[in-house]
Design an enzyme around this catalytic site. Structure first.
Site, PDB file in Angstrom:
ATOM      1  N   TYR A   1     -81.657 -40.606 -40.617  1.00 16.49           N
ATOM      2  CA  TYR A   1     -82.435 -39.389 -40.839  1.00 16.49           C
ATOM      3  C   TYR A   1     -81.478 -38.246 -41.148  1.00 16.49           C
ATOM      4  O   TYR A   1     -80.524 -37.997 -40.399  1.00 16.49           O
ATOM      5  CB  TYR A   1     -83.294 -39.037 -39.624  1.00 16.49           C
ATOM      6  CG  TYR A   1     -84.222 -37.892 -39.951  1.00 16.49           C
ATOM      7  CD1 TYR A   1     -85.438 -38.121 -40.588  1.00 16.49           C
ATOM      8  CD2 TYR A   1     -83.869 -36.580 -39.672  1.00 16.49           C
ATOM      9  CE1 TYR A   1     -86.277 -37.066 -40.937  1.00 16.49           C
ATOM     10  CE2 TYR A   1     -84.701 -35.525 -40.010  1.00 16.49           C
ATOM     11  CZ  TYR A   1     -85.896 -35.771 -40.644  1.00 16.49           C
ATOM     12  OH  TYR A   1     -86.714 -34.735 -40.998  1.00 16.49           O
TER      13      TYR A   1
ATOM     14  N   HIS B   1     -83.674 -72.934 -12.292  1.00 25.14           N
ATOM     15  CA  HIS B   1     -82.307 -72.654 -12.728  1.00 25.14           C
ATOM     16  C   HIS B   1     -81.346 -73.664 -12.088  1.00 25.14           C
ATOM     17  O   HIS B   1     -80.471 -74.229 -12.758  1.00 25.14           O
ATOM     18  CB  HIS B   1     -81.896 -71.236 -12.310  1.00 25.14           C
ATOM     19  CG  HIS B   1     -82.485 -70.143 -13.141  1.00 25.14           C
ATOM     20  ND1 HIS B   1     -83.824 -69.889 -13.202  1.00 25.14           N
ATOM     21  CD2 HIS B   1     -81.888 -69.229 -13.945  1.00 25.14           C
ATOM     22  CE1 HIS B   1     -84.045 -68.865 -14.004  1.00 25.14           C
ATOM     23  NE2 HIS B   1     -82.885 -68.440 -14.472  1.00 25.14           N
TER      24      HIS B   1
ATOM     25  N   GLN C   1     -70.969 -22.275 -34.338  1.00 23.67           N
ATOM     26  CA  GLN C   1     -71.899 -23.149 -33.631  1.00 23.67           C
ATOM     27  C   GLN C   1     -73.288 -22.526 -33.575  1.00 23.67           C
ATOM     28  O   GLN C   1     -74.299 -23.210 -33.663  1.00 23.67           O
ATOM     29  CB  GLN C   1     -71.385 -23.428 -32.221  1.00 23.67           C
ATOM     30  CG  GLN C   1     -71.871 -24.716 -31.634  1.00 23.67           C
ATOM     31  CD  GLN C   1     -71.505 -25.928 -32.475  1.00 23.67           C
ATOM     32  OE1 GLN C   1     -72.310 -26.824 -32.634  1.00 23.67           O
ATOM     33  NE2 GLN C   1     -70.301 -25.959 -33.020  1.00 23.67           N
TER      34      GLN C   1
ATOM     35  N   GLU D   1     -71.698 -30.855 -26.240  1.00 23.53           N
ATOM     36  CA  GLU D   1     -71.496 -31.601 -27.479  1.00 23.53           C
ATOM     37  C   GLU D   1     -70.070 -31.405 -27.997  1.00 23.53           C
ATOM     38  O   GLU D   1     -69.400 -32.356 -28.401  1.00 23.53           O
ATOM     39  CB  GLU D   1     -72.519 -31.122 -28.503  1.00 23.53           C
ATOM     40  CG  GLU D   1     -72.417 -31.768 -29.866  1.00 23.53           C
ATOM     41  CD  GLU D   1     -73.382 -31.149 -30.857  1.00 23.53           C
ATOM     42  OE1 GLU D   1     -73.643 -31.788 -31.896  1.00 23.53           O
ATOM     43  OE2 GLU D   1     -73.870 -30.019 -30.607  1.00 23.53           O
ATOM     44  N   HIS D   2     -69.616 -30.166 -28.022  1.00 21.90           N
ATOM     45  CA  HIS D   2     -68.261 -29.837 -28.475  1.00 21.90           C
ATOM     46  C   HIS D   2     -67.525 -29.095 -27.367  1.00 21.90           C
ATOM     47  O   HIS D   2     -68.103 -28.246 -26.678  1.00 21.90           O
ATOM     48  CB  HIS D   2     -68.292 -28.925 -29.707  1.00 21.90           C
ATOM     49  CG  HIS D   2     -69.107 -29.431 -30.844  1.00 21.90           C
ATOM     50  ND1 HIS D   2     -70.443 -29.105 -31.006  1.00 21.90           N
ATOM     51  CD2 HIS D   2     -68.782 -30.242 -31.891  1.00 21.90           C
ATOM     52  CE1 HIS D   2     -70.904 -29.684 -32.099  1.00 21.90           C
ATOM     53  NE2 HIS D   2     -69.920 -30.391 -32.648  1.00 21.90           N
TER      54      HIS D   2
ATOM     55  N   SER E   1     -77.497 -27.629 -30.812  1.00 25.44           N
ATOM     56  CA  SER E   1     -76.039 -27.728 -30.831  1.00 25.44           C
ATOM     57  C   SER E   1     -75.429 -27.001 -29.637  1.00 25.44           C
ATOM     58  O   SER E   1     -75.981 -26.027 -29.121  1.00 25.44           O
ATOM     59  CB  SER E   1     -75.484 -27.129 -32.120  1.00 25.44           C
ATOM     60  OG  SER E   1     -75.929 -27.853 -33.236  1.00 25.44           O
TER      61      SER E   1
ATOM     62  N   GLU F   1     -81.778 -67.387  -4.543  1.00 29.54           N
ATOM     63  CA  GLU F   1     -82.643 -66.406  -5.208  1.00 29.54           C
ATOM     64  C   GLU F   1     -84.044 -66.947  -5.457  1.00 29.54           C
ATOM     65  O   GLU F   1     -84.885 -66.252  -6.023  1.00 29.54           O
ATOM     66  CB  GLU F   1     -82.009 -65.973  -6.529  1.00 29.54           C
ATOM     67  CG  GLU F   1     -80.710 -65.190  -6.328  1.00 29.54           C
ATOM     68  CD  GLU F   1     -80.044 -64.779  -7.632  1.00 29.54           C
ATOM     69  OE1 GLU F   1     -79.186 -63.878  -7.590  1.00 29.54           O
ATOM     70  OE2 GLU F   1     -80.391 -65.351  -8.692  1.00 29.54           O
TER      71      GLU F   1
ATOM     72  N   HIS G   1     -76.025 -23.059 -36.443  1.00 33.17           N
ATOM     73  CA  HIS G   1     -76.757 -24.318 -36.585  1.00 33.17           C
ATOM     74  C   HIS G   1     -78.237 -24.147 -36.287  1.00 33.17           C
ATOM     75  O   HIS G   1     -79.092 -24.729 -36.956  1.00 33.17           O
ATOM     76  CB  HIS G   1     -76.198 -25.365 -35.621  1.00 33.17           C
ATOM     77  CG  HIS G   1     -75.011 -26.108 -36.140  1.00 33.17           C
ATOM     78  ND1 HIS G   1     -75.067 -26.926 -37.232  1.00 33.17           N
ATOM     79  CD2 HIS G   1     -73.724 -26.158 -35.706  1.00 33.17           C
ATOM     80  CE1 HIS G   1     -73.873 -27.455 -37.453  1.00 33.17           C
ATOM     81  NE2 HIS G   1     -73.049 -27.003 -36.543  1.00 33.17           N
TER      82      HIS G   1
ATOM     83  N   ASN H   1     -85.309 -32.166 -35.891  1.00 31.09           N
ATOM     84  CA  ASN H   1     -85.969 -31.155 -35.068  1.00 31.09           C
ATOM     85  C   ASN H   1     -86.713 -31.792 -33.895  1.00 31.09           C
ATOM     86  O   ASN H   1     -86.614 -32.995 -33.647  1.00 31.09           O
ATOM     87  CB  ASN H   1     -86.905 -30.299 -35.931  1.00 31.09           C
ATOM     88  CG  ASN H   1     -88.053 -31.098 -36.536  1.00 31.09           C
ATOM     89  OD1 ASN H   1     -88.375 -32.197 -36.095  1.00 31.09           O
ATOM     90  ND2 ASN H   1     -88.679 -30.549 -37.554  1.00 31.09           N
TER      91      ASN H   1
ATOM     92  N   ASP I   1     -67.133 -31.146 -37.828  1.00 32.25           N
ATOM     93  CA  ASP I   1     -68.405 -31.246 -38.530  1.00 32.25           C
ATOM     94  C   ASP I   1     -68.234 -31.846 -39.917  1.00 32.25           C
ATOM     95  O   ASP I   1     -69.186 -32.376 -40.496  1.00 32.25           O
ATOM     96  CB  ASP I   1     -69.054 -29.861 -38.666  1.00 32.25           C
ATOM     97  CG  ASP I   1     -69.569 -29.338 -37.333  1.00 32.25           C
ATOM     98  OD1 ASP I   1     -69.772 -30.144 -36.424  1.00 32.25           O
ATOM     99  OD2 ASP I   1     -69.769 -28.116 -37.213  1.00 32.25           O
TER     100      ASP I   1
ATOM    101  N   GLN J   1     -93.062 -38.436 -39.377  1.00 30.81           N
ATOM    102  CA  GLN J   1     -93.578 -39.487 -40.255  1.00 30.81           C
ATOM    103  C   GLN J   1     -92.448 -40.324 -40.857  1.00 30.81           C
ATOM    104  O   GLN J   1     -92.616 -41.521 -41.107  1.00 30.81           O
ATOM    105  CB  GLN J   1     -94.470 -38.897 -41.354  1.00 30.81           C
ATOM    106  CG  GLN J   1     -93.802 -37.885 -42.261  1.00 30.81           C
ATOM    107  CD  GLN J   1     -93.896 -36.462 -41.746  1.00 30.81           C
ATOM    108  OE1 GLN J   1     -94.005 -36.226 -40.552  1.00 30.81           O
ATOM    109  NE2 GLN J   1     -93.867 -35.495 -42.666  1.00 30.81           N
TER     110      GLN J   1
END
Length: 432
Positions: free
Chosen positions: A123, A413, A253, A320-321, A231, A408, A256, A208, A354, A185
């Protein structure tokens, strides 16, 4: 505008923002995914018209003529920059693939085999900006891993076209298909398949709130890379720094997303004043000003006791950073446990990551760096264990393993293993 948090006295912790789930978004996405599952391309065309104002009735997939036109329309310097980015990412991700291995011991041959996924969906956002770099970040590791079919979904412009630079990057990086669809979608189309878009095994890439929620809802039906939030950047600073550099990284940053989160962590109050002033100066010629101003409302200056306390804050944030503006950044690095990507020293501006300078920009957000990593070539393969035992090794291990199985309550088994003890032959009953 900027919040100051003084954590020196009691050594408080600073928790990262966590991904919020909006019930309205959940309901909307659920309805969209159901429609995509039933209606296929038809609903993609309808929702493209409703949400993007675009008519794609001529075809959801980008055609060869559109790819050819995009190459011509992409400026030469941008083509060269994207080519370089793809090459850098190819080198980076080639280092990340797990390798097949084999060993043998006590009559057992064992190992692991590595196989690329058959198909992946990438995506690429298209709402606030054009992101050919995100095409490269998601597609190149798939190509490196040997994925057979790679689908990119991205929202079209109102005229039904895709930005030339996005199509150029897609073709050069090695995609199989680019689809003119975005939002929840698009995630549904890649998860379930439609008349035009093949079903994939894993979906990667940020988006998003609707895209993120759609990925959450299809997770398990297909694999996902993670759930992306706004971000994030944390800067830890001490000593003699260039305040303007820190300010520009905070702004970079912030542009974004209006919900981006940025933090400036230091044991020196004087640096807070310096960076605050530099930030005010740098805002004068900042781009995307409305987004930046909204994001900077969330910026926090954090005053800590010392660098050990700063490390605690950093690990709580799991940002994240992380940018380390320290005289001894290497000395601080072992204290860092949670961060998506780490940038050491004054010259390592975060935006370099980036654009593929030794990092992929698809990184964990919303505190998920506590348990997850950035997008890697290893995310595009599966690893299977392989075991081959001879008669003697089966006899050696059957007794102890059957003892555990019986404890068990898994009698079946135990019997399956006990049947391999001694010189049992097919059809013989062996009682352990």
């Amino acid at each position: 505008m900027l919040e100051l948090l003084d954590l020196r006295e009691r050594g408080e912790r600073l928790e990262s923002n966590r991904l919020e789930i909006d019930p309205t978004v959940v309901e909307t996405v659920h309805a969209i995914l159901q429609r995509v599952f039933v209606e296929g391309d038809e609903v993609l065309i309808e929702l493209c018209r409703r949400f993007d104002g675009a008519n794609v009735e001529g075809g959801v997939l980008v055609g060869d003529d559109e790819f050819a036109a995009a190459e011509t329309a992409t400026p030469r310097d941008l083509r060269h920059a994207l080519d370089d980015l793809i090459e850098r990412l190819g080198d980076l991700h080639a280092r990340q693939l797990p390798t097949e291995w084999w060993d043998s011991r006590d009559g057992i041959r064992f190992g692991e085999i590595v196989r690329p996924l058959a198909s992946v969906g990438c995506y690429v956002p298209g709402g606030r900006a054009v992101y050919p770099s995100s095409v490269c970040m998601t597609v190149v590791p798939a190509v490196v891993a040997g994925v057979g079919e790679i689908v990119v979904c991205t929202p079209p412009h109102e005229d039904g076209s895709i930005s030339p630079s996005v199509l150029y990057a897609a073709r050069r990086a090695g995609v199989s298909h680019v689809a003119k669809t975005g939002g929840a979608q698009a995630i549904g189309a890649m998860a379930y398949g439609t008349e035009s878009i093949p079903r994939v095994d894993r979906i990667v890439g940020p988006g998003n709130a609707y895209v993120t929620e759609a990925k959450r809802q299809v997770a398990g039906f297909v694999g996902i890379d993670g759930l992306a939030g706004p971000s994030e950047l944390a800067i830890v600073a001490e000593g003699d720094i260039v305040a303007r550099h820190a300010a520009l990284d905070l702004i970079a940053q912030a542009e974004h997303d209006p919900k981006a989160r940025t933090f400036f962590v230091t044991p020196e109050a004087s640096l807070i004043a310096m960076v605050g002033a530099a930030l005010d100066d740098a805002l004068g010629d900042a781009g995307r000003r409305r987004i930046v101003d909204a994001a900077l409302k969330h910026t926090k200056f954090v005053l800590v006791r010392d660098l050990d306390h700063a490390a605690d804050v950093v690990n709580d944030l799991a940002a994240e950073h992380l940018l380390l503006l320290l005289d001894d950044a290497d000395g601080f690095l072992p204290k860092v446990r949670n961060a998506g990507a780490i940038f050491l020293g004054p010259w390592s501006a975060v935006p370099f990551g980036d654009y593929g300078v030794a990092s992929n920009h698809v990184l964990p957000t919303a505190g998920t760096a506590r348990f997850s990593s950035g997008l890697r070539a290893a995310d595009y393969v599966t690893v299977s264990s392989v075991i081959e035992m001879d008669e003697a090794s089966a006899a050696l291990h059957a007794g102890p393993a059957a003892t555990i199985a019986n404890a068990e309550g898994l009698v079946g088994h135990a019997r399956a293993m006990e049947a391999r003890m001694g010189h049992a032959r097919p059809g013989e009953n062996v009682v352990g």
